[in-house]
Design a protein around this motif. Structure first.
Motif, PDB file in Angstrom:
ATOM      1  N   ILE A 205       0.871  -1.181   0.000  1.00 43.69           N
ATOM      2  CA  ILE A 205       0.000   0.000   0.000  1.00 43.69           C
ATOM      3  C   ILE A 205       0.905   1.227   0.000  1.00 43.69           C
ATOM      4  CG2 ILE A 205      -1.798   1.272   1.217  1.00 43.69           C
ATOM      5  CD1 ILE A 205      -2.698  -1.320   2.505  1.00 43.69           C
ATOM      6  N   ALA A 206       1.023   1.861  -1.146  1.00 44.10           N
ATOM      7  CA  ALA A 206       1.935   3.006  -1.237  1.00 44.10           C
ATOM      8  C   ALA A 206       1.337   4.229  -0.542  1.00 44.10           C
ATOM      9  CB  ALA A 206       2.246   3.311  -2.697  1.00 44.10           C
ATOM     10  N   GLY A 207       0.025   4.458  -0.715  1.00 49.64           N
ATOM     11  CA  GLY A 207      -0.622   5.593  -0.061  1.00 49.64           C
ATOM     12  C   GLY A 207      -0.415   6.900  -0.808  1.00 49.64           C
ATOM     13  N   ASP A 208      -0.100   7.946  -0.069  1.00 50.80           N
ATOM     14  CA  ASP A 208       0.028   9.294  -0.639  1.00 50.80           C
ATOM     15  C   ASP A 208       1.479   9.773  -0.610  1.00 50.80           C
ATOM     16  OD1 ASP A 208      -2.842   9.727  -0.914  1.00 50.80           O
ATOM     17  OD2 ASP A 208      -2.898   9.927   1.275  1.00 50.80           O
ATOM     18  N   GLY A 209       1.720  10.846  -1.329  1.00 53.62           N
ATOM     19  CA  GLY A 209       3.003  11.562  -1.247  1.00 53.62           C
ATOM     20  C   GLY A 209       4.197  10.658  -1.505  1.00 53.62           C
ATOM     21  N   ILE A 210       5.213  10.775  -0.649  1.00 54.30           N
ATOM     22  CA  ILE A 210       6.424   9.983  -0.872  1.00 54.30           C
ATOM     23  C   ILE A 210       6.204   8.491  -0.645  1.00 54.30           C
ATOM     24  CG2 ILE A 210       8.022  11.886  -0.368  1.00 54.30           C
ATOM     25  CD1 ILE A 210       8.568  10.486   2.371  1.00 54.30           C
ATOM     26  N   GLY A 211       5.045   8.099  -0.100  1.00 48.67           N
ATOM     27  CA  GLY A 211       4.736   6.672  -0.011  1.00 48.67           C
ATOM     28  C   GLY A 211       4.852   6.014  -1.378  1.00 48.67           C
TER      29      GLY A 211
ATOM     30  N   SER B  10      -1.131  -5.105  -4.911  1.00 51.07           N
ATOM     31  CA  SER B  10      -1.162  -3.687  -4.543  1.00 51.07           C
ATOM     32  C   SER B  10      -2.568  -3.303  -4.148  1.00 51.07           C
ATOM     33  CB  SER B  10      -0.733  -2.822  -5.726  1.00 51.07           C
ATOM     34  OG  SER B  10       0.630  -3.044  -5.985  1.00 51.07           O
ATOM     35  N   ALA B  11      -2.673  -2.462  -3.145  1.00 49.14           N
ATOM     36  CA  ALA B  11      -3.987  -1.990  -2.709  1.00 49.14           C
ATOM     37  C   ALA B  11      -3.871  -0.502  -2.397  1.00 49.14           C
ATOM     38  CB  ALA B  11      -4.447  -2.771  -1.482  1.00 49.14           C
ATOM     39  N   GLU B  12      -5.019   0.165  -2.377  1.00 47.18           N
ATOM     40  CA  GLU B  12      -4.950   1.613  -2.172  1.00 47.18           C
ATOM     41  C   GLU B  12      -5.588   2.042  -0.867  1.00 47.18           C
ATOM     42  OE1 GLU B  12      -7.012   3.935  -5.049  1.00 47.18           O
ATOM     43  OE2 GLU B  12      -8.547   2.419  -5.370  1.00 47.18           O
ATOM     44  N   ALA B  13      -5.076   3.155  -0.343  1.00 46.39           N
ATOM     45  CA  ALA B  13      -5.611   3.733   0.891  1.00 46.39           C
ATOM     46  C   ALA B  13      -5.100   5.160   0.993  1.00 46.39           C
ATOM     47  CB  ALA B  13      -5.155   2.934   2.112  1.00 46.39           C
ATOM     48  N   GLY B  14      -5.816   5.962   1.756  1.00 43.84           N
ATOM     49  CA  GLY B  14      -5.308   7.300   2.033  1.00 43.84           C
ATOM     50  C   GLY B  14      -6.196   8.416   1.539  1.00 43.84           C
ATOM     51  N   TRP B  15      -5.626   9.588   1.482  1.00 43.31           N
ATOM     52  CA  TRP B  15      -6.360  10.806   1.179  1.00 43.31           C
ATOM     53  C   TRP B  15      -6.834  10.845  -0.272  1.00 43.31           C
ATOM     54  CZ3 TRP B  15      -9.378  14.185   2.955  1.00 43.31           C
ATOM     55  CH2 TRP B  15      -9.544  15.446   2.350  1.00 43.31           C
ATOM     56  N   GLU B  16      -5.950  10.491  -1.211  1.00 40.00           N
ATOM     57  CA  GLU B  16      -6.368  10.503  -2.618  1.00 40.00           C
ATOM     58  C   GLU B  16      -7.409   9.425  -2.883  1.00 40.00           C
ATOM     59  OE1 GLU B  16      -3.420  10.895  -5.610  1.00 40.00           O
ATOM     60  OE2 GLU B  16      -2.537  12.654  -4.632  1.00 40.00           O
ATOM     61  N   THR B  17      -7.274   8.309  -2.189  1.00 39.96           N
ATOM     62  CA  THR B  17      -8.271   7.246  -2.292  1.00 39.96           C
ATOM     63  C   THR B  17      -9.622   7.761  -1.793  1.00 39.96           C
ATOM     64  OG1 THR B  17      -6.541   5.619  -1.913  1.00 39.96           O
ATOM     65  CG2 THR B  17      -8.802   4.869  -1.578  1.00 39.96           C
ATOM     66  N   PHE B  18      -9.585   8.498  -0.701  1.00 42.27           N
ATOM     67  CA  PHE B  18     -10.817   9.086  -0.147  1.00 42.27           C
ATOM     68  C   PHE B  18     -11.451  10.034  -1.154  1.00 42.27           C
ATOM     69  CE2 PHE B  18     -12.907  12.569   2.165  1.00 42.27           C
ATOM     70  CZ  PHE B  18     -13.885  11.848   2.854  1.00 42.27           C
ATOM     71  N   GLN B  19     -10.633  10.843  -1.782  1.00 38.71           N
ATOM     72  CA  GLN B  19     -11.179  11.799  -2.741  1.00 38.71           C
ATOM     73  C   GLN B  19     -11.793  11.103  -3.954  1.00 38.71           C
ATOM     74  OE1 GLN B  19      -7.617  14.252  -2.873  1.00 38.71           O
ATOM     75  NE2 GLN B  19      -8.825  15.964  -2.102  1.00 38.71           N
ATOM     76  N   ARG B  20     -11.212   9.969  -4.330  1.00 40.82           N
ATOM     77  CA  ARG B  20     -11.748   9.214  -5.470  1.00 40.82           C
ATOM     78  C   ARG B  20     -12.976   8.385  -5.112  1.00 40.82           C
ATOM     79  NH1 ARG B  20      -6.546   8.292  -7.150  1.00 40.82           N
ATOM     80  NH2 ARG B  20      -6.455   6.381  -5.935  1.00 40.82           N
ATOM     81  N   HIS B  21     -12.906   7.706  -3.973  1.00 41.80           N
ATOM     82  CA  HIS B  21     -13.942   6.700  -3.662  1.00 41.80           C
ATOM     83  C   HIS B  21     -14.823   7.044  -2.473  1.00 41.80           C
ATOM     84  CE1 HIS B  21     -11.871   4.072  -6.461  1.00 41.80           C
ATOM     85  NE2 HIS B  21     -10.763   4.156  -5.764  1.00 41.80           N
ATOM     86  N   GLY B  22     -14.515   8.142  -1.774  1.00 38.95           N
ATOM     87  CA  GLY B  22     -15.313   8.487  -0.600  1.00 38.95           C
ATOM     88  C   GLY B  22     -14.985   7.657   0.628  1.00 38.95           C
ATOM     89  N   THR B  23     -13.942   6.850   0.549  1.00 37.65           N
ATOM     90  CA  THR B  23     -13.452   6.126   1.728  1.00 37.65           C
ATOM     91  C   THR B  23     -11.929   6.062   1.654  1.00 37.65           C
ATOM     92  OG1 THR B  23     -13.312   3.996   2.864  1.00 37.65           O
ATOM     93  CG2 THR B  23     -13.921   3.924   0.538  1.00 37.65           C
ATOM     94  N   SER B  24     -11.294   6.185   2.813  1.00 32.47           N
ATOM     95  CA  SER B  24      -9.824   6.147   2.820  1.00 32.47           C
ATOM     96  C   SER B  24      -9.311   4.710   2.850  1.00 32.47           C
ATOM     97  CB  SER B  24      -9.297   6.896   4.042  1.00 32.47           C
ATOM     98  OG  SER B  24      -9.727   6.235   5.223  1.00 32.47           O
ATOM     99  N   LEU B  25     -10.237   3.791   3.138  1.00 34.02           N
ATOM    100  CA  LEU B  25      -9.827   2.383   3.247  1.00 34.02           C
ATOM    101  C   LEU B  25     -10.894   1.508   2.602  1.00 34.02           C
ATOM    102  CD1 LEU B  25      -7.734   0.415   4.529  1.00 34.02           C
ATOM    103  CD2 LEU B  25      -9.163   0.375   6.571  1.00 34.02           C
ATOM    104  N   PRO B  26     -10.815   1.328   1.271  1.00 32.58           N
ATOM    105  CA  PRO B  26     -11.831   0.517   0.589  1.00 32.58           C
ATOM    106  C   PRO B  26     -11.865  -0.910   1.142  1.00 32.58           C
ATOM    107  CG  PRO B  26     -10.448   1.690  -0.988  1.00 32.58           C
ATOM    108  CD  PRO B  26      -9.821   1.873   0.358  1.00 32.58           C
ATOM    109  N   GLU B  27     -13.033  -1.509   1.061  1.00 33.45           N
ATOM    110  CA  GLU B  27     -13.208  -2.898   1.522  1.00 33.45           C
ATOM    111  C   GLU B  27     -12.184  -3.826   0.861  1.00 33.45           C
ATOM    112  OE1 GLU B  27     -14.607  -5.069   4.247  1.00 33.45           O
ATOM    113  OE2 GLU B  27     -15.451  -3.045   4.039  1.00 33.45           O
ATOM    114  N   ALA B  28     -11.911  -3.569  -0.435  1.00 36.56           N
ATOM    115  CA  ALA B  28     -10.975  -4.429  -1.174  1.00 36.56           C
ATOM    116  C   ALA B  28      -9.577  -4.374  -0.563  1.00 36.56           C
ATOM    117  CB  ALA B  28     -10.922  -4.003  -2.642  1.00 36.56           C
ATOM    118  N   THR B  29      -9.222  -3.217  -0.021  1.00 34.26           N
ATOM    119  CA  THR B  29      -7.897  -3.085   0.595  1.00 34.26           C
ATOM    120  C   THR B  29      -7.827  -3.905   1.872  1.00 34.26           C
ATOM    121  OG1 THR B  29      -7.586  -0.897  -0.347  1.00 34.26           O
ATOM    122  CG2 THR B  29      -6.263  -1.433   1.592  1.00 34.26           C
TER     123      THR B  29
END
Ligand code: NAI
Ligand code: MG
Length: 333
Positions: free
Chosen positions: A8-14, A36-55
Motif C-alpha cells: 500500500i503506497a498511499g500518498d506523497g512519498i509513499g 497492490s492496494a490503495e488507501a489514504g487521502w487521494e483514495t478518499f477523494q476518489r472513492h469516498g473512503t480512505s480504506l476501501p473494503e478491497a484493501t
C-alpha cells in the motif's frame, strides 16, 4: 512457495519509497507474490473512503503488508478516518515495534540499540471523543487485557536482547489509567524473573532519552506516549528518513516507515527510501526470514557509510540512486 505481500503506497512519498523497498525485497532472491492496494487521502477523494473494503480484504489475505504513508487533513473532514488506525484495529495489530539503532552517519549518536514497544489499539487513540462548542473530551481507555498482552510481548522480546524492560507511564497523575497499566506491567514482569524491570515517568524519560539513550533496551508504554517517544528517539539516530516500524498482532503484520507522506518533498525523487527498506527487513523477520532480513540491514548500514545519501541524511543522491546502492550492497554480501 512464494510469500503473499500486500503493498500500500498511499500518498506523497509513499509512492516513491514503497516501490523502492519492493525492489529490495525482490533483490533478496526470495519469491514474492505482491498485490497492490490503495488507501489514504487521494483514495478518499476518489472513492469516498480512505480504506476501501478491497484493501482490507487484500491486507487480510496477505501474510504481511508494506505500507508507505498517507496524508491526513488537519481539520476534520466528514467521513474521513485514518486508514492506518482503522487497519491496526481491524487486524488487531496490537503492538507497534520501533527499533532505534545507532547509524554510521554524522546525525546519529553512537551506542544506541533500543526497541520501543507501543500499545497500538487503545489509550488516547481509542476514538472515544465528544465535543461541543465549549468543551471537548477525549477518553483514555486502558484495559488489563491489552496491557498484559503488550507488556508480555515486550518481556518476550527483551529476553532475546539485553534483558532490560523500562515500563513508562504517568501513574502519579493519571492514577486510574496509568495506574492499571503500571500494576499490570509489574504482574507480568514477575513471569520473567530473568529480565530486569524498571519504571520511569514519561516526562522524565523524555529527558533521559536525550541525556542517556544508551541505557535503554526495551521500552514499553501506552499508545500516545509511545507515539511521541518513538519520534523523539528516531531523532537521536538520524531522523525520520531512517526509522522503520512494525505493527504486529497474532497473525498478520503491517510494516511502515515512521514518517508521513512528506508533501514538502513529494514528487521530487529525493525521499530517503531507507526507513521503508528497513521496515521491509522487519517484514522479512516476520515472514521467518531472519537471514535475509539481516542481509538487508547490513546492506543499508553499508550504504550509510558511503556517500549515496538523500539530502535529509546529508547527501545529494536521489531515491533511486540510494535504492540502487542498497541493491548493489545486498548483492555483495
Ligand atoms: P512527515 O513525516 O511527512 O514529514 C516531516 C518532515 O520530515 C518533512 O520535512 C519531510 O520532508 C521529512 N521527511 C519525512 N520522511 C522523509 C524521508 N523518507 N526522506 C526525507 N525526508 C523525509 O510529517 P508531517 O509533515 O508532519 O506530515 C505530513 C503528512 O503525513 C500529514 O498529512 C500527516 O497526517 C501524514 N502522516 C502520516 C503518517 C502515516 O501515514 N503513518 C505518519 C505521520 C504523518
Ligand atoms: Mg507518529
Amino acid at each position: 512457495m512464494s510469500y503473499r505481500v500486500c503493498l500500500i503506497a498511499g500518498d506523497g512519498i509513499g509512492r516513491e519509497v514503497v516501490p523502492a523497498a519492493q525492489q529490495v525485497l525482490s533483490a533478496t532472491g526470495l519469491a514474492f507474490n505482491f498485490t497492490s492496494a490503495e488507501a489514504g487521502w487521494e483514495t478518499f477523494q476518489r472513492h469516498g473512503t480512505s480504506l476501501p473494503e478491497a484493501t482490507l480484504t487484500a491486507v487480510t489475505e496477505a501474510q504481511a503488508t508494506l505500507f508507505g504513508a498517507v496524508s491526513s487533513p488537519l481539520n476534520p473532514v466528514e467521513g474521513y478516518r485514518s486508514p492506518i488506525v482503522a487497519m491496526r484495529r481491524a487486524l488487531n495489530l496490537y503492538a507497534n515495534l520501533r527499533p532505534v539503532i545507532s547509524a554510521p552517519i554524522a546525525g546519529s549518536k553512537p551506542g544506541i540499540d533500543m526497541l520501543i514497544v507501543r500499545e497500538n489499539t487503545e489509550g488516547l487513540y481509542a476514538s472515544h471523543e465528544r465535543a461541543s462548542q465549549e468543551e471537548a473530551v477525549t477518553e483514555r481507555v486502558i484495559t488489563r487485557a491489552a496491557s498484559q498482552r503488550i507488556v508480555r510481548l515486550a518481556f518476550q522480546l527483551a529476553r532475546q536482547r539485553r534483558k532490560l524492560v523500562t515500563v513508562v507511564h504517568k501513574a502519579n497523575v493519571l492514577r486510574a489509567t496509568c495506574g492499571l497499566f503500571r500494576r499490570t506491567a509489574f504482574e507480568v514482569a514477575a513471569e520473567f524473573p530473568e529480565v530486569t524491570a524498571e519504571e520511569a515517568l514519561v516526562d522524565s524519560l523524555a529527558m533521559r532519552l536525550i541525556l542517556g539513550p544508551e541505557h535503554y533496551d526495551v521500552i514499553v508504554t501506552t499508545n500516545l506516549f509511545g507515539d511521541i517517544l518513538s519520534d523523539e528517539a528516531a531523532a537521536l539516530v538520524g531522523g525520520l528518513g531512517l526509522a522503520p516500524s512494525a505493527n504486529v498482532g497474532d497473525r498478520q503484520g503491517l510494516f511502515e516507515p515512521v514518517h508521513g507522506s512528506a508533501p514538502d518533498i513529494a514528487g521530487k525523487g529525493i525521499a530517503s527510501p531507507l526507513a521503508t527498506i528497513l521496515a521491509a527487513a522487519m517484514l522479512l523477520d516476520h515472514l521467518g526470514e531472519p537471514v535475509q532480513a539481516e542481509r538487508v540491514r547490513t546492506a543499508v548500514m553499508r550504504v550509510l557509510q558511503g556517500s549515496d545519501l538523500t539530502p535529509d541524511l546529508g547527501g545529494n543522491a536521489s531515491t533511486s540512486q540510494v535504492t540502487a546502492a542498497v541493491i548493489s550492497a545486498l548483492n555483495a554480501n
